[in-house]
Design a protein around this motif. Structure first.
Motif, PDB file in Angstrom:
ATOM      1  N   ALA A  88       0.754  -1.332   0.231  1.00 10.81           N
ATOM      2  CA  ALA A  88      -0.011  -0.080  -0.098  1.00 10.81           C
ATOM      3  C   ALA A  88       0.825   1.449  -0.025  1.00 10.81           C
ATOM      4  CB  ALA A  88      -0.925   0.038   1.327  1.00 10.81           C
ATOM      5  N   SER A 159       0.854  -5.574  -6.098  1.00  9.01           N
ATOM      6  CA  SER A 159       0.150  -4.453  -5.493  1.00  9.01           C
ATOM      7  C   SER A 159       0.470  -3.210  -5.744  1.00  9.01           C
ATOM      8  CB  SER A 159       0.034  -5.015  -3.974  1.00  9.01           C
ATOM      9  OG  SER A 159      -1.071  -4.282  -3.364  1.00  9.01           O
ATOM     10  N   TRP A 208      -7.948  -6.807   1.500  1.00  9.16           N
ATOM     11  CA  TRP A 208      -8.050  -5.422   0.627  1.00  9.16           C
ATOM     12  C   TRP A 208      -9.550  -5.054   0.463  1.00  9.16           C
ATOM     13  CZ3 TRP A 208      -4.545  -2.041   1.230  1.00  9.16           C
ATOM     14  CH2 TRP A 208      -4.418  -0.962   0.374  1.00  9.16           C
ATOM     15  N   THR A 209     -10.112  -3.821   0.497  1.00 11.84           N
ATOM     16  CA  THR A 209     -11.337  -3.265   0.220  1.00 11.84           C
ATOM     17  C   THR A 209     -11.136  -2.028  -0.582  1.00 11.84           C
ATOM     18  OG1 THR A 209     -11.631  -1.937   2.286  1.00 11.84           O
ATOM     19  CG2 THR A 209     -12.152  -4.286   2.532  1.00 11.84           C
ATOM     20  N   HIS A 212      -9.944   0.524   1.814  1.00 13.25           N
ATOM     21  CA  HIS A 212      -8.618   0.668   1.817  1.00 13.25           C
ATOM     22  C   HIS A 212      -7.826   1.155   0.745  1.00 13.25           C
ATOM     23  CE1 HIS A 212      -8.789  -3.333   4.504  1.00 13.25           C
ATOM     24  NE2 HIS A 212      -8.548  -2.343   5.276  1.00 13.25           N
ATOM     25  N   ASN A 213      -8.342   0.871  -0.460  1.00 15.78           N
ATOM     26  CA  ASN A 213      -7.811   1.693  -1.569  1.00 15.78           C
ATOM     27  C   ASN A 213      -7.723   3.137  -1.924  1.00 15.78           C
ATOM     28  OD1 ASN A 213      -6.683   0.181  -3.993  1.00 15.78           O
ATOM     29  ND2 ASN A 213      -7.764   1.537  -5.135  1.00 15.78           N
ATOM     30  N   ASP A 254     -10.917  -9.050  -5.812  1.00 17.79           N
ATOM     31  CA  ASP A 254      -9.992  -8.133  -5.476  1.00 17.79           C
ATOM     32  C   ASP A 254     -10.330  -6.779  -6.073  1.00 17.79           C
ATOM     33  OD1 ASP A 254      -7.759  -6.310  -5.252  1.00 17.79           O
ATOM     34  OD2 ASP A 254      -6.350  -7.788  -6.226  1.00 17.79           O
ATOM     35  N   HIS A 284      -6.753 -10.549  -3.022  1.00 17.34           N
ATOM     36  CA  HIS A 284      -5.727  -9.844  -3.150  1.00 17.34           C
ATOM     37  C   HIS A 284      -4.616 -10.571  -2.451  1.00 17.34           C
ATOM     38  CE1 HIS A 284      -3.371  -6.233  -4.097  1.00 17.34           C
ATOM     39  NE2 HIS A 284      -2.989  -6.188  -2.740  1.00 17.34           N
TER      40      HIS A 284
END
Length: 312
Positions: A88, A159, A208-209, A212-213, A254, A284
């Motif tokens: 991230a 990622s 991962w959602t 989150h992104n 994902d 993910h």
């Protein structure tokens, strides 16, 4: 965990998903980093015969940057891949992908280079991009001393590392050096706009959602959020012509899935050769769980592509 969208997960991943720790990227980033480093260390299983060296190189600002090389036994110049870890843009280190890098080095018979790029939010964009670009330039300059064939250099990442790999490949088109031979993009982050159907749909998926992104991009871009370009978000590039071939390794469940498809289709429209594999029932980062059958299969598939592009 109660999911608003029914997921038909791979049975092994379903069993593991309930044990995956939550990472608080907003309010307790130091603890998230500690957990990430601890998990990487716990999963460490060194392979015999791989020579690992840590090197300090100079960044464009004069500071030192740690680079790690993985090399199988060989007296001849080998192909190489610069592999960029995920996390991230905020987590991870040069050691995060030790096991993956060793597998690539051994089974694809290549030199693998990893780096300790600077992390957000302490070092927002373009710090990480600059570090990756500097390391790629160093690989070309020092190819002879590193035992690397400069005509067979690839780039890859998973990622957030996939975003950095794709953006570095875009920048490398303008460099007066042999072209990269491949981009290996594993569940890559590609689009800061976070507006695809999969971002909206996968709001409670393990690991991962969509939320989150959005948070990731806010913390990575910082003050540059209103002026981001393809160095941060590869999908913002207007022209994808002339890029090296690419392989995409995509998880079914994902939030990043649809932006990966969009970018792959744009590459194909620009005349770039693309391989794309979506693994059923996956989440993910699934290929990092190499205790599962699907994780091991994804690793074998990636190595097979690397061997092909390096031999071509």
């Amino acid at each position: 965990m109660t999911l608003s969208v029914p997921l038909r997960l791979d049975p092994e991943l379903a069993a593991i998903s309930v044990m995956i720790p939550e990472f608080d990227l907003l309010d307790d980033l130091p603890e998230a980093r500690r957990i990430e480093d601890e998990l990487a260390a716990q999963g460490r299983n060194p392979l015999d015969g791989i020579v690992i060296d840590d090197i300090r190189i100079q960044r464009r600002d004069g500071a030192r940057l740690r680079v790690r090389t993985y090399r199988p036994p060989s007296s001849r110049a080998l192909p190489a891949i610069l592999y960029i870890h995920g996390g991230a843009f905020m987590l991870g280190s040069v050691a995060t992908e030790d096991e993956r890098c060793e597998f690539y080095a051994r089974d694809a018979n290549c030199v693998v280079i990893a780096l300790d790029y600077r992390l957000a939010p302490e070092h927002p964009f373009p710090a990480a991009f600059d570090d990756c670009a500097d390391v790629l330039d160093w690989i070309y300059r020092e190819a002879g001393s590193l035992g690397i064939d400069p005509r067979r250099i690839a780039i890859g990442g998973n990622s957030a590392g996939g975003a950095l790999a794709a953006s570095t490949a875009l920048a490398a088109r303008a460099i007066d050096r042999p072209p990269l031979v491949h981009q290996l993009l594993v569940n890559p982050v590609l689009d800061c706009r976070s507006r695809t159907p999969s971002i909206a749909r996968f709001t409670e998926t393990p690991v991962w959602t969509g939320a989150h992104n959005v948070l990731m991009w806010e913390r990575y871009l910082g003050a540059a959020a209103g002026s981001a370009d393809h160095r941060a978000s590869p999908s913002l590039a207007d022209d994808l012509a002339g890029l090296p071939s690419a392989s995409f390794w995509i998880a079914e469940f994902d939030p990043l899935r649809d932006e990966d498809y969009d970018y792959a289709l744009r590459l194909m429209a620009a005349g770039v050769q693309v391989d794309l594999t979506q693994y059923a029932g996956t989440i993910h980062g699934f290929d990092g769980y190499r205790m599962t059958g699907v994780g091991r299969r994804a690793m074998r598939d990636q190595i097979r592509v690397l061997r092909r592009v390096f031999q071509g």
